[in-house]
Design an enzyme around this catalytic site. Structure first.
Site, mmCIF file in Angstrom:
data_model
loop_
_atom_site.group_PDB
_atom_site.id
_atom_site.type_symbol
_atom_site.label_atom_id
_atom_site.label_comp_id
_atom_site.label_asym_id
_atom_site.label_seq_id
_atom_site.Cartn_x
_atom_site.Cartn_y
_atom_site.Cartn_z
ATOM 1 C CG HIS A 1 -6.280 -8.371 2.933
ATOM 2 N ND1 HIS A 1 -5.162 -8.974 2.434
ATOM 3 C CD2 HIS A 1 -7.198 -8.332 1.920
ATOM 4 C CE1 HIS A 1 -5.375 -9.283 1.151
ATOM 5 N NE2 HIS A 1 -6.604 -8.900 0.817
ATOM 6 C CG HIS B 1 -3.651 -12.910 -0.013
ATOM 7 N ND1 HIS B 1 -4.613 -13.870 -0.241
ATOM 8 C CD2 HIS B 1 -4.027 -11.822 -0.718
ATOM 9 C CE1 HIS B 1 -5.551 -13.364 -1.046
ATOM 10 N NE2 HIS B 1 -5.212 -12.124 -1.346
ATOM 11 C CB SER C 1 -7.567 -5.871 -0.403
ATOM 12 O OG SER C 1 -6.962 -4.655 -0.146
ATOM 13 C CB THR D 1 0.705 -5.286 -2.382
ATOM 14 O OG1 THR D 1 -0.382 -6.163 -2.108
ATOM 15 C CG2 THR D 1 1.998 -5.877 -1.905
ATOM 16 C CD GLU E 1 -0.591 -7.628 0.735
ATOM 17 O OE1 GLU E 1 -1.464 -7.669 -0.157
ATOM 18 O OE2 GLU E 1 0.222 -6.688 0.844
HETATM 19 FE FE1 F3S Z 1 1.129 -9.429 -6.182
HETATM 20 FE FE2 F3S Z 1 0.224 -7.017 -6.508
HETATM 21 FE FE3 F3S Z 1 -0.974 -8.992 -7.611
HETATM 22 S S1 F3S Z 1 1.044 -7.887 -4.680
HETATM 23 S S2 F3S Z 1 -0.657 -10.646 -6.233
HETATM 24 S S3 F3S Z 1 1.079 -8.334 -8.065
HETATM 25 S S4 F3S Z 1 -1.926 -7.215 -6.744
#
Ligand code: F3S
Length: 731
Positions: free
Chosen positions: A123, A73, A222, A165, A125
């Site tokens: 969160h 994250h 998430s 993301t 991230e």
């Molecule tokens: Fe990265 Fe997406 Fe996985 S941001 S950790 S590829 S869910």
């Protein structure tokens, strides 16, 4: 009952990467911490804890000098600074997709823009992203965003918008619509990662085409929550569970088709357990769980599903990534660059393409490269440090721009395997070709040794050098050249067969010729050279003085008598020699090795004079006298008449080999390097000799018994020349 399992269910590449980095760190470092759980899954965190990884909920819990793995994250800028102050060994496992958001918000903040983050405020991230911004606001829902934008002064700000993301497509689209409608100057960055996008597409499709859907994931995850949210839009029966234990089979007994999907942080073992339980307990069509499991990995083909599996997500997202026209930004250099960034973010990469990017992180196994695209690029670290001696810090650093070659694109995992070596090889092919044409010399590192020769890496191109062209003597081992830098000439290039042949020997020949020419231009008698002994014969040695061999005769090797040159030097010895003579036409050079200052005659004359008494060693007996060593390299003759004060037939009557005796030096002939000695002169009394020993010898020159040392026969004394001849003959 039939199960349909999403192809993308389970670990995404960012999670896989973070877990692998953490496992490697646990094996190598102690103590090893993560700042918060490495991923949102208790099972994985528990397994890592068993390997010694401790999870710190706050930096204050981490001791100084510890190893700290930054989770997928990410972490805020201040966290990095704080860890640096604690001299922590930071292993950055931040997912490259998250890292990209940090870079975006950081640059946008620097440009003076206000950052909107759409995501869960609690969160990790989102907290980490906020840690890279100056002025910012976080919104968890479209409603929150709308209320904030309803305040006029907010809507008029220069806004840059990023998304967590794992944001759901529904939330993303609503927010984009709102911002486009309400704001006057905004920049939208579609930062939902590809892994999430793919999972959401599949979850949507499966939830629409099944009677119920199971979403497997940790309650804190998430992206798993987002999947649940999407599925709830399209299916009336959505079950969110973190393990197989939570399945209540009674719920499924009336259903025909059930879908299964899982968050990006759900381990494969948990998903498999869920499938097993569903398969066994419902006794699906009498087949075994394993069979079902493998079958179910491939959902039935349908036009829609084909689209899920092979659609280019970027294509669909293209429309929503667009930025509203920004008249003010048109004149702004920074804004321009972000327009370019957006342009790049929808770019599709292809295998075999040449790309340029910025190095964002370097780990012990890979170099991460931001290509300005949705995918993150990776180059194996071995491409930079294949000789084992170089440090990666000497070759490349974070922030460097690097060009590379696309080896493989994985849109599902959002990653691109890159190769710098391959690109270098392509770029350098022309250099190798022209080196052959121009007969120019190029350098490379020896990387392999095989039966027929060696392989030299010349700017990424493999060049084969046959054993006969390595320039090594036959007796030498080719392994001596391993990892060494060599200079070579290209003799053959076959592009279609990708075959390149080179020769080190040709270069050595050229270099030798050049040096030889220089030697012949500058040579003069007396000139000194440092050389190497190349070969030896019974009469002398050949010395390479730099492209030319000269000969040192055995008589010039030593002041003392030697039988073999090997008594003085060996092949390969580095020696200093001087030119005695040379002939440019016949290309012959005569060299000297023995030094003037070591001349024993000089040493002798510096030490002794006529009349001195010396202690000498008898070294050779002759009928006319005995030779005695005065000092190393200088012998004198004690004539038979000078051995004693009485007549004798042979010197051996009085003297023997090796005997030490005192003598008087009666004559030194500098021209012919001859010394006459007398024992008898020391036996005579000063009265008999009329003074000193030597003068008595000269006074008695006419007396048979007191003849000078050089006299052999009193009736017919031999001259010094004759004595010399006798000595030579005897020898
Ligand atoms: Fe990265 Fe997406 Fe996985 S941001 S950790 S590829 S869910």
């Amino acid at each position: 009952m039939k199960l349909i399992v999403a192809k993308s269910a389970g670990f995404c590449y960012g999670v896989k990467r973070a877990v692998a980095m953490c496992e490697a760190a646990a094996d190598e470092f102690e103590p090893c911490f993560t700042l918060g759980p490495i991923i949102h899954n208790e099972v994985v965190v528990g397994e890592l804890a068993e390997r010694g990884v401790r999870c710190a909920s706050h930096i204050s819990e981490i001791p100084e000098n510890a190893t700290v793995v930054i989770r997928s994250h990410g972490a805020g800028k201040s966290d990095y600074e704080c860890l640096k102050n604690k001299r922590a060994n930071i292993i950055d496992a931040t997912c490259p997709d998250v890292k990209k958001i940090h870079e975006i918000v950081s640059a946008q903040s620097k440009a003076g823009r206000f950052i909107l983050i759409i995501g869960s405020s609690g969160h990790p991230e989102v907290k980490a992203i906020a840690g890279w911004c100056d002025e910012h606001a976080i919104f968890e829902s479209a409603d929150e965003l709308i209320s904030w934008l309803n305040i006029k002064k907010n809507a008029e700000k220069d806004l840059s918008v990023v998304f967590q993301t794992t944001t759901s497509k529904i939330l993303y689209e609503t927010c984009v619509k709102t911002i486009k409608k309400e704001c006057t100057n905004h920049k939208l960055f579609d930062t939902i990662c590809n892994a999430t996008f793919k999972r959401q597409q599949e979850a949507e499709y499966i939830s629409k085409t099944t009677d119920a859907i199971l979403v497997v994931g940790d309650k804190n995850s998430s992206n798993s929550q987002s999947l649940k949210h999407i599925c709830s839009h399209h299916s009336k029966k959505v079950f969110f569970l973190s393990s197989a234990d939570e399945i209540d089979l009674a719920e499924f007994c009336q259903l025909d088709v059930i879908g299964v999907t899982a968050g990006a942080s759900t381990p494969a073992s948990i998903i498999k357990e869920v499938i097993r339980k569903m398969s066994k307990e419902t006794n699906m069509d009498g087949t075994t769980a394993e069979q079902e499991e493998s079958t179910l990995q491939e959902p039935e083909a349908s036009p829609k599903q084909e689209a899920v599996q092979s659609a280019e997500p970027a294509e669909e997202k293209k429309e929503v990534v667009e930025t509203e026209p920004d008249s003010e930004a048109d004149d702004d250099d920074d804004s321009e660059s972000f327009e370019e960034l957006l342009e790049k973010s929808i770019k599709t990469l292809r295998t075999g393409e040449k790309v340029s990017g910025v190095v964002t992180s370097i780990t012990s196994t890979e170099v991460s490269v931001d290509l300005g695209t949705k995918q993150s690029g990776y180059i194996p670290i071995t491409e930079f440090i294949d000789d084992g001696n170089t440090s990666i810090d000497d070759v490349i650093k974070v922030g460097d721009t690097i060009e590379s070659f696309v080896m493989r694109v994985n849109d599902v995992e959002g990653m691109v395997m890159l190769s710098k070596k391959r690109l270098d090889a392509i770029k350098n092919w022309d250099i190798v070709e022209s080196a052959r044409e121009n007969k120019s010399i190029i350098e490379g590192t020896v990387t392999e040794e095989n039966k027929g020769g060696i392989v030299v890496n010349v700017k990424g191109v493999r060049v084969f050098v046959p054993a006969s062209q390595t320039g090594l003597p036959k007796s030498a081992q080719m392994s001596e050249l391993m990892k060494k830098t060599v200079r070579l000439r290209i003799t053959e290039v076959n592009q279609s067969r990708r075959r390149v042949v080179g020769s080190i020997r040709l270069v050595q020949g050229d270099e030798r010729r050049e040096k030889a020419e220089q030697v012949w231009n500058e040579i003069e008698v007396g000139k000194k050279y440092d050389g190497v002994v190349k070969s030896m014969t019974s009469y002398g040695v050949f010395v390479d003085i730099g492209g030319v061999d000269g000969m040192v005769h055995i008589s010039e090797l030593s002041w003392t008598r030697i039988k073999q040159p090997s008594e003085v030097m060996a092949v390969g010895d580095e020696v200093s020699v001087y030119v005695i003579s040379f002939d440019k036409e016949s290309k012959k050079i005569s060299l000297g090795y023995k030094k003037g200052e070591d001349n024993p005659w000089t040493k002798f004359t510096d030490t002794y004079k006529v009349g001195d008494v010396a202690s000498v060693k008898i070294v050779k007996m002759m009928p006319f006298g005995a030779f005695a060593e005065i000092c190393s390299g200088v012998d004198g003759l004690i004539h038979i008449s000078q051995i004693t004060d009485r007549r004798i037939g042979l010197p051996s009557e009085v003297l023997s080999d090796g005997q030490m005796v005192d003598v008087k030096i009666t004559e030194i002939d500098n021209d012919r390097k001859k010394v006459s000695l007398s024992i008898r002169a020391l036996l005579e009394s000063p009265a008999q000799s009329g003074g000193g020993g030597s003068s008595a010898m000269h006074d008695d020159a006419d007396d048979d018994d007191n003849s000078p040392a050089i006299v052999y026969d009193t009736d017919n004394p031999p001259s010094m020349d004759e004595l010399d001849d006798m000595e030579t003959e005897e020898e």
